[in-house]
Design an enzyme around this catalytic site. Structure first.
Site, PDB file in Angstrom:
ATOM      1  N   PRO A 131     -73.137  -5.349 140.632  1.00  0.00           N
ATOM      2  CA  PRO A 131     -73.815  -6.659 139.881  1.00  0.00           C
ATOM      3  C   PRO A 131     -73.954  -7.010 137.929  1.00  0.00           C
ATOM      4  O   PRO A 131     -73.575  -6.088 136.998  1.00  0.00           O
ATOM      5  CB  PRO A 131     -75.272  -6.587 139.524  1.00  0.00           C
ATOM      6  N   LYS A 172     -76.076  -6.719 131.525  1.00  0.00           N
ATOM      7  CA  LYS A 172     -76.153  -5.816 132.751  1.00  0.00           C
ATOM      8  C   LYS A 172     -77.056  -4.757 133.447  1.00  0.00           C
ATOM      9  O   LYS A 172     -77.611  -4.256 134.503  1.00  0.00           O
ATOM     10  CB  LYS A 172     -74.985  -4.831 133.153  1.00  0.00           C
ATOM     11  N   ARG A 180     -58.069  -4.719 136.513  1.00  0.00           N
ATOM     12  CA  ARG A 180     -58.958  -5.278 136.748  1.00  0.00           C
ATOM     13  C   ARG A 180     -58.029  -6.639 137.883  1.00  0.00           C
ATOM     14  O   ARG A 180     -56.958  -7.104 137.108  1.00  0.00           O
ATOM     15  CB  ARG A 180     -60.109  -5.663 136.131  1.00  0.00           C
TER      16      ARG A 180
END
Length: 289
Positions: free
Chosen positions: A2, A60, A277
Site C-alpha cells: 500500500p 505510507k 524493483r
C-alpha cells in the site's frame, strides 16, 4: 505494498468509525511478535484506556492519535490489512492481533455488540507490516526522517530539483526513497514517470528544472486520481470497509508485460530492474538521452 493513495483511502474509510472510540483491550492473534515493536504484554498494557481523537497519515504510515498525544503507528508492509469486525466473528487466518474498542455513538448492529464494542483486526499474510506505540516526541523524531509529500501544496519544485541534483542515483530509485518524498512506491513511481515522459534510469543530476516541475505535476495528478479511485488493488489491498480499489483499471504501464503496446504511441513497453524493483516504461516516450 500500500502506497500513499491506499493508506489515505484506509484512513478516510476508518476515521468515521474509529475517531472517538475508546480502546478497552487487545486480543492476541497468530504471530503478534512479528508485527509489534513492543513485546505483546507491554503492547497490550500500553494500548488500553486510550481514546482515539484523530486518524492521521504520514507517507505510507497510518497513525491513530490518542488524547494524550501518543500514537499507534501502523505500516502495512506488503500485505497488511485493517479490518473492522463484530466481536462475535471468527478472526480467520493471518490475523495477528485485534484492538477491542467501544464506540460512544451508535453503530450498525452488524459491527457492534449490545455494549457498542467492535474490533479492529490486523491481518497480514507475509507479516512484513509493523505496529508501534510512540509518544509525541517519538512521533516527531520518526516523521522528521520522512521527506515532504508530493501532494503538499507548499512543496517547491525548485527545492526538489536542488535535492535531486545532489544525487547520482536513477530517478526511479530516488522516488522510492522515503527520505526524499514520502508515500511513493513502485506503482505510482512508474505511472508518474510515464506521464512525465522521463526514463526511470535517468540520473537525478541530469534533470532540468522544467523536467522536475513536470514530474511533480505528474506525481500530483496520478496520486490524486488514485485517491479518487480508492487506490490500486493488484492482489491484497482493501480499504477500511473491505472494498477493493479501482485505479488498477487506469494503470498505463505498471505491471504490464514487456512488449505490451504503449497506450500513448504503440511502441512495445520495456521492463528493467532499478534499485531491486521492476520498472516498466516506454522506450520511445521516455528516452534515456
Amino acid at each position: 505494498m500500500p502506497e500513499l493513495p491506499e493508506v489515505e483511502t484506509i484512513r478516510r474509510t476508518l476515521a468515521p468509525v474509529l475517531i472517538g472510540a475508546l480502546v478497552i483491550g487487545a486480543l492476541r492473534g497468530e504471530h503478534p511478535e512479528d508485527i509489534l515493536l513492543d513485546p505483546w504484554p507491554v503492547f497490550a498494557r500500553r494500548v488500553r484506556r486510550h481514546r482515539i481523537v484523530a486518524l492521521e497519515r504520514r507517507g505510507k504510515y497510518l497513525a491513530a492519535r490518542f488524547e494524550d498525544g501518543d500514537r499507534l503507528v501502523i505500516h502495512l508492509g506488503m500485505t497488511g490489512e485493517l479490518r473492522l469486525s463484530h466481536p462475535a466473528t471468527a478472526p480467520g487466518k493471518h490475523c495477528h492481533l485485534a484492538l477491542v474498542l467501544r464506540s460512544l455513538r451508535p453503530l450498525p448492529p452488524s459491527l457492534v455488540d449490545q455494549r457498542q464494542r467492535f474490533l479492529l483486526r490486523y491481518l497480514d499474510i507475509r507479516r512484513f507490516g509493523r505496529i508501534a506505540l510512540l509518544d509525541q516526541a517519538g512521533w516527531e523524531t520518526f516523521t522528521a526522517r520522512l521527506g515532504p509529500e508530493p501532494l503538499d501544496p507548499t512543496l517547491d519544485p525548485r527545492a526538489l530539483w536542488s535535492r535531486l541534483r545532489e544525487r547520482r542515483t536513477a530517478i526511479k530509485a530516488a522516488l522510492l526513497d522515503q527520505a526524499l518524498l514520502a508515500g511513493i512506491g513502485n506503482i505510482y513511481a512508474d505511472e508518474a514517470l510515464f506521464q512525465a515522459r522521463l526514463h526511470p534510469a535517468r540520473r537525478c543530476q541530469t534533470l532540468s528544472l522544467d523536467e522536475v516541475e513536470r514530474l511533480l505535476v505528474a506525481l500530483r495528478t496520478v496520486l490524486s486520481a488514485a485517491i479518487e479511485n480508492a487506490g490500486t488493488t493488484i492482489r491484497d489491498y482493501r480499504d477500511g470497509q473491505g472494498r477493493a480499489g479501482s485505479f488498477q483499471s487506469r494503470l498505463q504501464v505498471y505491471g504490464k508485460p514487456a512488449g505490451t503496446p504503449c497506450p500513448r504511441c504503440g511502441t512495445g513497453l520495456a521492463r528493467i530492474r532499478i534499485a531491486g524493483r521492476s520498472s516498466v516504461f516506454c522506450p520511445r516516450c521516455q528516452p534515456l538521452h
